[in-house]
Design a protein around this motif. Structure first.
Motif, PDB file in Angstrom:
ATOM      1  N   ILE A   1       0.850  -1.185   0.000  1.00  0.00           N
ATOM      2  CA  ILE A   1       0.000   0.000   0.000  1.00  0.00           C
ATOM      3  C   ILE A   1       0.886   1.235   0.000  1.00  0.00           C
ATOM      4  CG2 ILE A   1      -0.202   0.086   2.528  1.00  0.00           C
ATOM      5  CD1 ILE A   1      -3.116   1.047   2.115  1.00  0.00           C
ATOM      6  N   SER A   2       0.471   2.245  -0.741  1.00  0.00           N
ATOM      7  CA  SER A   2       1.216   3.492  -0.791  1.00  0.00           C
ATOM      8  C   SER A   2       0.235   4.644  -0.973  1.00  0.00           C
ATOM      9  CB  SER A   2       2.248   3.469  -1.924  1.00  0.00           C
ATOM     10  OG  SER A   2       1.604   3.290  -3.177  1.00  0.00           O
ATOM     11  N   ARG A   3       0.694   5.847  -0.682  1.00  0.00           N
ATOM     12  CA  ARG A   3      -0.180   6.996  -0.886  1.00  0.00           C
ATOM     13  C   ARG A   3       0.627   8.207  -1.310  1.00  0.00           C
ATOM     14  NH1 ARG A   3      -3.035   8.459   4.776  1.00  0.00           N
ATOM     15  NH2 ARG A   3      -3.674  10.375   3.690  1.00  0.00           N
ATOM     16  N   ASP A   4      -0.072   9.080  -2.003  1.00  0.00           N
ATOM     17  CA  ASP A   4       0.502  10.344  -2.427  1.00  0.00           C
ATOM     18  C   ASP A   4      -0.363  11.433  -1.807  1.00  0.00           C
ATOM     19  OD1 ASP A   4       1.178  12.716  -3.782  1.00  0.00           O
ATOM     20  OD2 ASP A   4       1.727  11.645  -5.589  1.00  0.00           O
ATOM     21  N   ASN A   5       0.121  12.038  -0.742  1.00  0.00           N
ATOM     22  CA  ASN A   5      -0.682  13.023  -0.020  1.00  0.00           C
ATOM     23  C   ASN A   5      -0.957  14.267  -0.872  1.00  0.00           C
ATOM     24  OD1 ASN A   5      -0.825  11.440   2.318  1.00  0.00           O
ATOM     25  ND2 ASN A   5       1.123  12.238   3.074  1.00  0.00           N
ATOM     26  N   ALA A   6      -0.027  14.613  -1.724  1.00  0.00           N
ATOM     27  CA  ALA A   6      -0.213  15.803  -2.562  1.00  0.00           C
ATOM     28  C   ALA A   6      -1.353  15.594  -3.558  1.00  0.00           C
ATOM     29  CB  ALA A   6       1.067  16.131  -3.304  1.00  0.00           C
ATOM     30  N   LYS A   7      -1.506  14.365  -4.028  1.00  0.00           N
ATOM     31  CA  LYS A   7      -2.550  14.050  -5.007  1.00  0.00           C
ATOM     32  C   LYS A   7      -3.781  13.434  -4.367  1.00  0.00           C
ATOM     33  CE  LYS A   7       0.710  13.360  -8.810  1.00  0.00           C
ATOM     34  NZ  LYS A   7       1.207  12.403  -9.839  1.00  0.00           N
ATOM     35  N   ASN A   8      -3.720  13.196  -3.055  1.00  0.00           N
ATOM     36  CA  ASN A   8      -4.836  12.565  -2.338  1.00  0.00           C
ATOM     37  C   ASN A   8      -5.226  11.231  -2.954  1.00  0.00           C
ATOM     38  OD1 ASN A   8      -5.294  14.644  -0.348  1.00  0.00           O
ATOM     39  ND2 ASN A   8      -6.083  15.897  -2.026  1.00  0.00           N
TER      40      ASN A   8
END
Length: 123
Positions: free
Chosen positions: A69-76
């Motif tokens: 799992i990963s996330r990109d906070n800038a792109k939500n």
């Protein structure tokens, strides 16, 4: 309100890979953790993986070493890379976002939900 839209599901042979993505929009300040759940026919919905805003992750034992799992906070956005897929991974996968801890994510089912995306793994 937060809207979550999943994409990336499909049909794959056992041993193959899929990548799921979830895009959040709306009041994105109103959650800190995100996760992926799945529900197979006749089964209860179960947590697959969760991730905090600073990248701390927690996985179900059944997917450890295979899913990331990963996330990109800038792109939500939050993604789930699924490798070495097995037929038992077949389910509808749901994205979730909430205020909470990744360590207690599986205890609750509150927060915002996506509409789900089907993953089918053939043997």
């Amino acid at each position: 309100q937060v809207q979550l839209v999943e994409s990336g599901g499909g049909l794959v042979q056992a041993g193959g890979s899929l990548r799921l993505s979830c895009a959040a929009s709306g009041s994105t300040f109103s959650f800190n953790a995100m996760g992926w759940y799945r529900q197979a026919p006749g089964n209860q919905r179960e947590l697959v993986a969760a991730i905090s805003s600073d990248g701390i992750t927690n996985y179900a034992d059944s997917v450890k070493g295979r899913f990331t799992i990963s996330r990109d906070n800038a792109k939500n956005t939050v993604s789930l890379q699924m490798n070495s897929l097995k037929p038992e991974d077949t389910a509808v996968y749901y994205c979730n976002a909430r205020i909470g801890s990744v360590w207690t994510y599986s205890r609750y089912e509150n927060g915002y939900w996506g509409q789900g995306t089907q993953v089918t793994v053939s043997s």
